[in-house]
Enzyme design. Structure first.
Site, short mmCIF file in Angstrom:
data_model
loop_
_atom_site.label_atom_id
_atom_site.label_comp_id
_atom_site.label_asym_id
_atom_site.label_seq_id
_atom_site.Cartn_x
_atom_site.Cartn_y
_atom_site.Cartn_z
N ASP A 1 -11.21 2.67 3.32
CA ASP A 1 -11.44 1.22 3.20
C ASP A 1 -12.94 0.93 3.05
O ASP A 1 -13.32 -0.18 2.66
CB ASP A 1 -10.94 0.50 4.47
N LYS B 1 0.84 -1.21 0.00
CA LYS B 1 0.00 0.00 0.00
C LYS B 1 0.87 1.26 0.00
O LYS B 1 0.61 2.21 -0.72
CB LYS B 1 -0.95 -0.02 1.21
N GLN C 1 -4.92 -1.53 9.30
CA GLN C 1 -4.76 -2.86 8.70
C GLN C 1 -5.39 -3.93 9.61
O GLN C 1 -5.11 -3.97 10.81
CB GLN C 1 -3.26 -3.15 8.49
#
Ligand code: NDP
Length: 288
Positions: free
Chosen positions: A120, A53, A97
């Protein structure tokens, strides 16, 4: 007949180039897009995902800030960090995460992220926005699948779409997006009776079950578009350690009209959509 390959890697590359161009434009106008990534603990798979990422951001001219936190980080500490990032005008997207260590309540952590920075798309406000057709952020994997379908020119209006899997991050939002595109949507899961019969009706079949090669060619309607979200490591045999999807690629290839490979299909699109969502968050912030 051999199915057309839907090349997610190539499309993702084009999208990254577009993101880079728009990110540079935004930077010139005084809003360089910024993504904060929080990694708690030392799960090796998570570390790899986070590395990708950060690298994707660098290559597309997005600023990324990585906070690596020890596995024993307290929830209070993590929430305080998220609140600080919520208030930081240089940060437009925040990503925690997953999975988190078991002593941390993942849902509470996600709900602390500002919905304006929820790139997200896991916040309940984002899920609600998707459900009701309002502006929010869509989870990266189903968003990437929709981009891939659009790029392939798949006409979804009135199509029979079957989604295998009902997770909050893939199956459910995928079904909602297909519904928004006017497909007739069926969601299958582990309790579905006669999965094969449902799959065989699908003009568009999206599989996100996490079961290696569970969908075989005889479960696919001739000419169907097959999107394989699955990412499974082959445990043993000559291909041990390699990635395979939830679809048995070889038998599906002979029946489907179009199919995504694993790797090189949905995976790169998921990564690209994080950049797209971050750019979108920065664009919205610049307009406020
Ligand atoms: P989850 O484990 O959260 O969900 C799996 C879903 O599949 C569940 O709804 C489950 O049903 C259903 N399922 C499991 N077994 C069967 C079965 N035999 N028949 C029908 N349905 C079944 O997984 P995720 O949604 O997070 O991920 C799914 C897959 O996609 C995984 O392989 C994951 O690695 C991959 N993935 C890939 C990404 C990418 O970028 N390519 C991104 C995210 C995920 P039930 O609810 O009844 O248990």
């Amino acid at each position: 007949m051999t199915a057309r390959l839907l090349d997610g890697a190539a499309l993702a590359q084009r999208i990254r180039a577009e993101v880079a161009e728009r990110a540079a434009q935004l930077a010139r106008q005084g809003t360089p897009p910024g993504l904060a990534v929080l990694l708690v603990g030392d799960d090796p798979a998570s570390a790899v995902y986070v590395k990708h990422k950060v690298k994707d951001c660098e290559e597309s001219g997005l600023r990324s800030v990585l906070q690596r936190l020890p596995a024993d980080t307290t929830e209070a500490d993590l929430l305080a960090r998220i609140r600080a990032l919520n208030a930081d005008p240089a940060i437009h997207g925040i990503l925690v995460q997953l999975p988190l260590p078991p002593h941390l309540d993942a849902q509470r952590v996600i709900e602390t992220i500002s919905p304006l920075k929820d790139v997200d798309g896991f916040h309940v406000a984002s899920a609600g926005a998707l459900m009701t057709g309002q502006r929010g952020f869509v989870p990266c994997t189903p968003l990437g699948v929709m981009r891939l379908l659009a790029h392939a020119g798949v006409d979804l209006a009135g199509a029979e779409a079957v989604v295998v899997g009902r997770s909050n991050i893939v199956g459910k939002p995928q079904a909602m997006l297909l519904l928004q595109a006017s497909a007739t949507v069926t969601i299958c899961h582990s309790r579905t009776r006669d999965l094969a019969a449902h799959c065989r009706r699908a003009d568009v079949l999206v599989v996100a079950a996490g079961r290696a090669r569970m969908i075989t060619g005889d479960m696919i309607k001739p000419g169907a578009v097959v999107i394989d979200v699955g990412m499974n490591r082959i445990p043993d045999g000559p291909q041990a350690g390699r990635l395979c999807g939830d679809v048995d690629f070889d038998s599906a290839l002979a029946v489907a009209g179009a199919i995504t490979p694993v790797p090189g299909g949905v995976g790169p699109m998921t990564r690209a959509m994080l950049l797209v969502n971050t750019l979108e968050a920065a664009t919205r912030a610049a307009a406020r």
